[in-house]
Design an enzyme around this catalytic site. Structure first.
Site, PDB file in Angstrom:
ATOM      1  N   ASN A 106       0.984  -0.859  -0.206  1.00 38.78           N
ATOM      2  CA  ASN A 106      -0.060  -0.297  -0.318  1.00 38.78           C
ATOM      3  C   ASN A 106       0.565   1.179   0.096  1.00 38.78           C
ATOM      4  OD1 ASN A 106      -2.234   1.582   0.596  1.00 38.78           O
ATOM      5  ND2 ASN A 106      -2.386   1.432   2.567  1.00 38.78           N
ATOM      6  N   LYS A 119       0.304   5.017  -0.382  1.00 35.50           N
ATOM      7  CA  LYS A 119      -0.324   5.268   0.115  1.00 35.50           C
ATOM      8  C   LYS A 119      -0.203   6.443  -0.646  1.00 35.50           C
ATOM      9  CE  LYS A 119       0.106   3.794   4.672  1.00 35.50           C
ATOM     10  NZ  LYS A 119       0.000   3.660   5.808  1.00 35.50           N
ATOM     11  N   HIS A 146      -9.496   1.007   5.380  1.00 39.40           N
ATOM     12  CA  HIS A 146      -7.600   1.186   5.722  1.00 39.40           C
ATOM     13  C   HIS A 146      -8.183   1.903   6.910  1.00 39.40           C
ATOM     14  CE1 HIS A 146      -4.187   2.477   6.563  1.00 39.40           C
ATOM     15  NE2 HIS A 146      -3.597   0.918   6.411  1.00 39.40           N
ATOM     16  N   GLU A 199      -6.726   4.556   7.535  1.00 40.37           N
ATOM     17  CA  GLU A 199      -6.052   5.764   7.884  1.00 40.37           C
ATOM     18  C   GLU A 199      -7.824   5.850   7.270  1.00 40.37           C
ATOM     19  OE1 GLU A 199      -2.930   5.611   5.613  1.00 40.37           O
ATOM     20  OE2 GLU A 199      -1.986   4.014   7.230  1.00 40.37           O
ATOM     21  N   GLU A 246      -5.612  -5.639  10.313  1.00 40.47           N
ATOM     22  CA  GLU A 246      -4.602  -4.514  10.830  1.00 40.47           C
ATOM     23  C   GLU A 246      -4.958  -3.970  12.547  1.00 40.47           C
ATOM     24  OE1 GLU A 246      -2.276  -2.717   6.490  1.00 40.47           O
ATOM     25  OE2 GLU A 246      -4.071  -2.299   7.201  1.00 40.47           O
ATOM     26  N   GLY A 252       2.536   2.280  10.669  1.00 42.40           N
ATOM     27  CA  GLY A 252       3.585   2.739  10.692  1.00 42.40           C
ATOM     28  C   GLY A 252       3.784   3.238  12.567  1.00 42.40           C
ATOM     29  N   SER A 304       3.594  -3.339  10.261  1.00 40.52           N
ATOM     30  CA  SER A 304       5.008  -2.694  10.728  1.00 40.52           C
ATOM     31  C   SER A 304       5.238  -3.730  10.372  1.00 40.52           C
ATOM     32  CB  SER A 304       5.474  -2.479  11.905  1.00 40.52           C
ATOM     33  OG  SER A 304       4.769  -0.831  11.957  1.00 40.52           O
TER      34      SER A 304
HETATM   35  C1  PEP Z   1      -0.960   0.228   6.518  1.00 41.05           C
HETATM   36  O1  PEP Z   1      -0.992   1.096   6.630  1.00 41.05           O
HETATM   37  O2  PEP Z   1      -1.464  -0.824   6.150  1.00 41.05           O
HETATM   38  C2  PEP Z   1       0.192  -0.388   6.894  1.00 41.05           C
HETATM   39  C3  PEP Z   1      -0.095  -2.087   7.462  1.00 41.05           C
HETATM   40  O3  PEP Z   1       1.449   0.603   7.620  1.00 41.05           O
HETATM   41  P1  PEP Z   1       2.826   0.287   7.834  1.00 41.05           P
HETATM   42  O4  PEP Z   1       3.746  -1.030   7.227  1.00 41.05           O
HETATM   43  O5  PEP Z   1       3.589   0.871   7.191  1.00 41.05           O
HETATM   44  O6  PEP Z   1       2.665  -0.389   9.615  1.00 41.05           O
END
Ligand code: PEP
Length: 264
Positions: free
Chosen positions: A14, A16, A106, A108, A176, A182, A222
């Site tokens: 992703n 973003k 997601h 966000e 997630e 993040g 992460s």
């Molecule tokens: C995400 O935004 O879906 C995500 C998993 O981000 P990160 O891998 O940076 O934690």
């Protein structure tokens, strides 16, 4: 090729709101070359990227022209099919770019854009009626975790997202935990497995054992090259949704090739 349960692992990146269309072309080309050089078996571990909307046409053209064995998708979808919805992008428009997947719900989108469970469900319906595979993102905040334990919120979000789905459907679920996105603080493989197992039971209850057995459940939060192996050893985790690390070509290619460097 599939895992023991017959599910092909999926590693999804992703991006973003990063990389313009020229950067996207360069990145996708290098990713494909680097994986081909490493003799990656794309049938054994599927790879998908989720660029911003403005890149999708360029990525489509490149992948089609060079016959690259990569999948791609959109980061969001409108719940509406067409009309006066300024700034929205419909399933038909996404499908016209030959996307296979679309990310839905997601964290966000849920937190920064106040997307509700009802909207997530409407978007899942919009994806399915436009022949797109929804990757339904669910996950708890750290407050949810403290109050309700690990799986209550993700399971409730999945139930809500599937409110309009009654028959067998090609879907992917991404677990997630919001606190892991993040933050550099990934869940443990055991934590991911416990929630993934609950999500699979919920799928079985709602859509039947056959669909539950075929549906891929990804872990996201992460994920890096140095922790992917632990997640992929878990029986109910079938891949990863990768944010930050998907923008680093070497790191992402290494995550995709988790089998080579850890012998999973
Ligand atoms: C995400 O935004 O879906 C995500 C998993 O981000 P990160 O891998 O940076 O934690």
């Amino acid at each position: 090729m599939t895992d023991g349960a017959g599910r092909t692992p999926l590693i999804a990146g992703n991006w973003k709101m990063n990389l313009d269309h020229l950067q996207a072309i360069a990145f996708v080309q290098k990713l494909a070359w680097s994986l081909k050089d490493a003799r990656h078996d794309f049938a054994a571990v599927e790879v998908a990227v989720f660029p911003p909307f403005t890149d999708l046409r360029s990525v489509q053209t490149l992948i089609a022209a060079d016959k690259l064995p990569l999948e791609y998708g959109a980061q969001d979808i409108s719940e509406h099919d067409s009309g006066a919805y300024t700034g929205e992008v419909s399933g038909a428009l996404i499908s016209a770019l030959e996307c296979r997947y679309v990310l839905i719900g997601h964290s966000e989108r849920r937190t920064l854009h106040a997307e509700t469970d009802e909207q997530v469900a409407a978007k899942v319906d919009a994806a399915l009626r436009n022949d797109l595979v929804p990757i339904i993102c669910v996950g708890e905040t750290s407050e949810d975790l403290e109050k309700h334990g690990p799986s209550a919120v993700p399971v409730a979000q999945l139930r809500a997202a599937l409110a309009g789905v009654t028959t067998a459907a090609d879907i992917v679920v991404a677990y997630e935990p919001v606190w892991a996105i993040g933050s550099g603080q990934a869940a443990t493989p055991d934590q991911a497995e416990q929630v993934a197992a609950q999500l699979r039971s919920t799928l079985a209850e709602l859509l039947g054992a056959d669909v539950a057995g075929k549906t891929r459940i990804l872990y996201g939060g992460s994920v890096k090259a140095n922790n992917i192996a632990g997640f992929m050893r878990e029986p109910n985790v079938d891949g990863a949704l990768v944010g930050g690390a998907s923008l680093d070509l070497t790191e992402f290619a290494s995550i995709v090739r988790f089998r080579n460097h850890v012998g999973v």
